[in-house]
Design an enzyme around this catalytic site. Structure first.
Site, PDB file in Angstrom:
ATOM      1  N   LEU A   1       0.722  -1.351  -0.229  1.00 47.99           N
ATOM      2  CA  LEU A   1      -0.067  -0.180   0.283  1.00 47.99           C
ATOM      3  C   LEU A   1       0.716   1.450   0.021  1.00 47.99           C
ATOM      4  O   LEU A   1       2.088   1.140   0.936  1.00 47.99           O
ATOM      5  CB  LEU A   1      -0.751   0.441   1.095  1.00 47.99           C
ATOM      6  CG  LEU A   1      -2.089  -1.279   1.787  1.00 47.99           C
ATOM      7  CD1 LEU A   1      -2.832  -1.084   2.706  1.00 47.99           C
ATOM      8  CD2 LEU A   1      -3.108  -1.085   0.034  1.00 47.99           C
ATOM      9  N   ASP A   2       0.239   2.442  -0.698  1.00 48.42           N
ATOM     10  CA  ASP A   2       1.513   3.751  -0.739  1.00 48.42           C
ATOM     11  C   ASP A   2       1.583   4.006   0.579  1.00 48.42           C
ATOM     12  O   ASP A   2       1.013   3.892   1.298  1.00 48.42           O
ATOM     13  CB  ASP A   2       0.820   4.695  -2.052  1.00 48.42           C
ATOM     14  CG  ASP A   2       1.032   3.985  -3.197  1.00 48.42           C
ATOM     15  OD1 ASP A   2       1.593   2.975  -3.532  1.00 48.42           O
ATOM     16  OD2 ASP A   2      -0.465   4.427  -3.839  1.00 48.42           O
ATOM     17  N   ILE A   3       2.381   4.743   1.039  1.00 50.26           N
ATOM     18  CA  ILE A   3       2.897   5.526   1.637  1.00 50.26           C
ATOM     19  C   ILE A   3       1.160   6.692   2.437  1.00 50.26           C
ATOM     20  O   ILE A   3       1.566   6.312   4.142  1.00 50.26           O
ATOM     21  CB  ILE A   3       4.149   6.617   1.878  1.00 50.26           C
ATOM     22  CG1 ILE A   3       4.671   6.835   3.111  1.00 50.26           C
ATOM     23  CG2 ILE A   3       3.808   7.384   0.917  1.00 50.26           C
ATOM     24  CD1 ILE A   3       5.751   7.260   3.154  1.00 50.26           C
TER      25      ILE A   3
ATOM     26  N   HIS B   1       0.682   2.045  -8.401  1.00 50.18           N
ATOM     27  CA  HIS B   1       0.218   2.715  -7.725  1.00 50.18           C
ATOM     28  C   HIS B   1      -1.375   2.991  -8.726  1.00 50.18           C
ATOM     29  O   HIS B   1      -2.240   4.024  -9.572  1.00 50.18           O
ATOM     30  CB  HIS B   1       0.364   4.277  -8.246  1.00 50.18           C
ATOM     31  CG  HIS B   1       2.077   5.120  -7.239  1.00 50.18           C
ATOM     32  ND1 HIS B   1       1.472   4.484  -6.165  1.00 50.18           N
ATOM     33  CD2 HIS B   1       2.677   5.033  -7.936  1.00 50.18           C
ATOM     34  CE1 HIS B   1       2.352   5.072  -6.079  1.00 50.18           C
ATOM     35  NE2 HIS B   1       3.769   5.703  -6.974  1.00 50.18           N
TER      36      HIS B   1
END
Length: 235
Positions: free
Chosen positions: A101-103, A182
């Site tokens: 999961l992205d930051i 993304h």
């Protein structure tokens, strides 16, 4: 394996704590008290600590409600990692995130040391759905919903068919079976919109425990682990 490893892994103790407990005579194999930490045992032996049965855990499965500000990695020189949210006792299991999961993305992140499970959950060929909640900058039209469901051009590929459900004018749930870099944000951009908040809600039909506050975690139940295995085997 050594008895101290069995107790350490099965009772979520450090190896030092396990050895101390064994030497105190608090561990039995069958009906025999064992005080030697190096005593050899098998995974299926009847091992008790203080009269409570200890079950050996070869693999660990943790549901984490990931907060923003943490990267989905085992180590990073610049950012905090999701593993830093766990109690130190889990460090010996060599856990890793099953996917990323992205930051700035929150929600359900599976942490495990089961490479087979992680590989199958992430394989596009298994078509395991992952559902996300998206808050978008602009309202979402019916045409944009249709495009997201049919597949959109994100540069490297046309995304596979997805499922989209409108929650409010600028909020939707989106289920995808891929995991491109993304991807959710790029899908939104492909229909002329921008993600301002993103949260993963589920793997297959296993949803994030609503009782877990952001940053909290818990072990999966045996039934939940079985579900994760079954969800890709049905494909």
């Amino acid at each position: 394996m050594r008895l101290d490893k069995f107790i350490s892994d099965g009772a979520a103790l450090t190896r030092t704590q396990a050895r101390k407990i064994i030497k105190q005579g608090r561990v039995t194999c069958g009906e025999t008290v064992i005080k030697d930490p190096a005593f050899h045992v098998d995974e299926n032996d009847d091992i008790y600590m203080d009269e409570d049965k200890v079950t050996y855990k070869r693999f660990i499965y943790i549901m984490l409600n990931k907060p923003q500000g943490y990267v989905s990695a085992t180590e990073d020189k610049r950012q905090n990692t999701v593993l830093q949210l766990l109690d130190e006792s889990y460090s010996r299991y060599k856990l890793f995130p099953a996917g990323r999961l992205d930051i700035d993305t929150e929600g359900f992140l599976l942490l495990t040391n089961d490479g087979e499970l992680a590989h199958n959950l992430l394989s596009p060929n298994k078509k395991v759905g992952k559902t996300y909640f998206l808050k978008l900058q602009n309202s979402v039209s019916d045409e944009e919903i249709r495009q997201l469901e049919e597949g959109v051009d994100i540069g490297e590929c046309i995304t596979k068919p997805a499922k989209a459900q409108r929650i409010s004018p600028n909020e939707i749930k989106l289920t995808i079976t891929e995991g491109k870099f993304h991807q959710i944000k790029r899908m939104a951009q492909a229909v002329g919109n921008t993600v301002v908040y993103l949260k993963r809600l589920s793997y297959g039909q296993l949803y994030l425990d609503e009782s877990l506050k952001t940053g909290d975690y818990r072990l999966l139940t045996e039934k939940e682990i079985e579900h994760l295995y079954n969800v890709y085997k049905r494909k």
